[in-house]
Every structure is written in C-alpha cells, then in structure tokens.
Design an enzyme around this catalytic site. Structure first.
Site, mmCIF file in Angstrom:
data_model
loop_
_atom_site.group_PDB
_atom_site.id
_atom_site.type_symbol
_atom_site.label_atom_id
_atom_site.label_comp_id
_atom_site.label_asym_id
_atom_site.label_seq_id
_atom_site.Cartn_x
_atom_site.Cartn_y
_atom_site.Cartn_z
ATOM 1 C CB SER A 232 -0.952 -0.041 1.194
ATOM 2 O OG SER A 232 -1.942 0.937 1.096
ATOM 3 C CG ASP A 319 -6.916 -2.838 -2.908
ATOM 4 O OD1 ASP A 319 -7.527 -2.042 -2.168
ATOM 5 O OD2 ASP A 319 -5.688 -3.012 -2.849
ATOM 6 C CG HIS A 356 -5.783 -2.352 0.881
ATOM 7 N ND1 HIS A 356 -5.143 -1.931 -0.271
ATOM 8 C CD2 HIS A 356 -5.160 -1.709 1.907
ATOM 9 C CE1 HIS A 356 -4.189 -1.072 0.041
ATOM 10 N NE2 HIS A 356 -4.172 -0.932 1.350
#
Length: 383
Positions: A232, A319, A356
């Site tokens: 991320s 995601d 995610h």
C-alpha cells in the site's frame, strides 16, 4: 394572483384529488430569486406544520449534507496541516494497547525487538524474525545471535508497511510468518511516528528511515541478498527507496509491491473517502492539490523508471482502498522502462475476497515468492 397563498389555498393546491384552476398554478420558471425564496418558505412551513416526521428527516438531511459538502471542505482547506495526517494515518494504531517490545504476544517466536536511531530525535522500532531453519524451540536465543545470523547466507526481506497500524498489525504478522517459513530473514520496521517509533512522518522522513535500516542491514548481511517488500503506502516508500539505492548502484536483489498505486495524487483521488466529493468542482483544489505543498508525491511510476532489479506486483481485483486499475497503471509504466521480462504482474480475482490486506491468504503466494526470488537471485546488476 398573489404568490403568497393562504394556508387553505396552499393545501387545496397540492391535494392530488382537488380540482385545479389554471390561474392557481405557479410558473416557477418565471419567478425571481425573492419569489423563489418565498415559495420555498411556504413549502417548508407546510412540512413543519403538517408533516413533522418529514420535516425532521429534511432537517437531518440538510444538516448532514451541509456537514459533508460545506463544513468538512472548509475545515480541511483552512487546516492544511491535516493532509499529511490523513495520508499517513499514523495516529490509528490497531490493535490498541499492545506492547511492541514483546513480539511473542503477536504469535512471533524467535523474533527480536530493537530500536535504531535514524536521525537526531528519531528512534525507529524494528522486528527481526529468524528463518525457520535457525529457529529454536526454546525461543531463548541470545540477542547477539540474531545479528550474527544475518550473515548466514539466508536472504533477507525488508518489509515496509502501509499507512495506519504498526509492525504488529495482524495481516503484516501473517506475511512475516510466511516469509520466515520460506527460510528468509524478515526485518519489519515502524517508520517515524508509527507504533513506538518517535518523530513525525513525512515522505522524505519515512524513506530516510527505510534507507537507514537498509544500510544497517547491508553492513551486516555479508553476501546475503536483500529484497524489498512494500504494501500500500509502503509501495511508494519502497519505490523511492529503490530509486535512491539504484542511483548509488547498491541494488536490492528484488522488489515486491503489494497493492501499489502509481502516485499519491491518483491514490487520493480514487480513495473511497473521496467518493462524496470527487464530482465537485472544488475537490482537487481542497483535497488533492495541497498534497504537493506538504512534499507528498510518492510518484512510484516515475521512481521505478530508475530501478533496475526485478519487480513483482501483487494486486487484488476487489481492492477498494487502492483500486486495481492503479496497480495496472504502475505495471504499464514499469514495462515501458524495463520490458516484460523484468516486471511481473499477479492479479487475484475479486471472487477470492482478498481485498486490500488479505493477499497473504493466497495458497499460491509461497510458490510465487520462491519463483520470484530464484529468478532475481540469478541476475547480476552490473551496468
């Protein structure tokens, strides 16, 4: 007729079963602003007197919309200091009330907790998880042995996490366990301002923390190779760190980017929190443009153009935090500068539900890592 109707006339006018005369019909298109306000006032007064529940709902809706579309944008624009905090979210610590000095409380045995000073006034918390082949059942390994084991020939993964949470967040710990079971050393850090690390995060600051840890590792691993793994926001840190290292010709062995974005501007634009504002004309002026004023770019597509080692991108189609198409954009840009053989894109179908944070659950992940390491390990970076 006069615009201001008596209440009786108003009620009759809006009853569906009442007869209507053409002269009682108000043409809204021909009203000036004052007449329009009068007309709205009459409607609201009628709702207040005759349909209190509808009136209450209308008030709640108005207050909510005012808060979302007026109060929040005004607050954000007037308090630009809040933007870095929104990006880094280091104040969100989950799970709360945990002691990061005790990795075994997180299910990590054979793990050392320690701290390194990266700059004056900045102390960074670090975990070192040993490879499975050198772990001890007694979990009573001397601290100095951890450092000695770094040069035992086992490869090392330096893990750079995303925003919010700490090095002890559950999904991160599960990945450490996978890497350790594959017989890799794992070094996981909390950047400045995260977990029990001191200082306040900035783009250059968190990259410098990562750079300092990498150099500390490099001086201790001997001939062992170091891989970078970013998740991320950590993919932005990883890409910038890799660029710095490659410019010094100190190439990491390989780079894994999990749920990456192409740049922080696009990531902010497509974040779910921005959805209520995205179509408004002032959205970029209020929420996106200020990022550069605080030195927040994380321009991974540009940084990767200077990176030589192999790259593996992992991204789930479902995601919602960093949309799948941003990972695709980064992949397309990376291919332009290095070709297909140096960058690998691994998608995970939405039906798997990895979102995610849950790619660590993929059964094929260990084999993907082994294959990537083997391919990267056979590459010489002499240019």
């Amino acid at each position: 007729m006069s615009l201001v109707l008596e209440e009786k006339q108003y009620e009759n006018h809006f009853k569906l079963n009442s007869s209507k005369n053409a002269e009682d019909t108000i043409d809204l298109t021909n009203l000036n602003w004052r007449e329009t306000l009068d007309f709205l006032y009459i409607h609201l007064e009628y709702l207040h007197d005759h349909t209190p529940f509808v009136w209450l709902c209308a008030k709640i809706t108005f207050i909510t919309l005012f808060f979302i579309y007026v109060a929040i944008p005004v607050f954000v624009k007037a308090n630009q200091w809040i933007m870095p905090r929104i990006i880094f979210l280091n104040i969100v610590r989950w799970p709360p009330f945990t002691d990061l000095t005790k990795p075994h409380d997180f299910g990590l045995n054979n793990t050392r907790n320690f701290y390194l000073n990266t700059q004056e006034g900045v102390k960074v918390g670090v975990w070192h998880v040993l490879p499975v082949s050198v772990q001890s059942d007694s979990n009573n390994i001397p601290w100095d042995k951890f450092e000695d084991e770094l040069s035992n020939g086992k490869m090392v993964f330096l893990y750079l996490h995303g925003n919010s949470g700490t090095r002890g967040s559950y999904h991160r710990v599960q990945l450490y366990k996978i890497l350790a079971q594959l017989d890799f050393h794992v070094i996981a850090i909390d950047y400045r301002g995260y977990g029990d690390s001191t200082g306040h995060p900035t783009e250059n600051g968190v990259v410098f923390d990562s750079y300092t840890i990498y150099k500390w590792l490099k001086s201790r691993v001997g001939d062992s190779k170091i891989f970078l793994w970013g998740h991320s926001l950590g993919t932005g840190v990883t890409a910038k760190l890799a660029k710095l290292l490659c410019e010094e010709e100190d190439h990491p062995a390989g780079i894994v980017l999990e749920a990456p974005f192409n740049n922080i501007r696009d990531a902010a634009f497509h974040h779910p929190f921005s959805a209520p504002y995205r179509s408004l004309p002032y959205f970029e002026y209020v929420f996106v443009d200020p990022l550069k004023e605080h030195g927040l770019f994380f321009n991974s597509e540009e940084n990767l153009a200077s990176v030589i080692p192999h790259i593996m991108i992992l991204h789930a189609e479902d995601d919602l935090i960093v949309p799948f198409h941003l990972g695709e954009k980064l992949y397309a840009k990376a291919k332009e500068s290095r070709g297909h053989d140096k960058v690998q894109f691994v998608p995970f179908e939405a039906s798997l539900g990895y979102g995610h944070k849950l790619i660590y659950k993929a059964p094929q992940l260990p084999s993907l890592i082994r294959e990537f390491v083997a391919k990267s390990n056979n590459t010489s970076y002499r240019y």
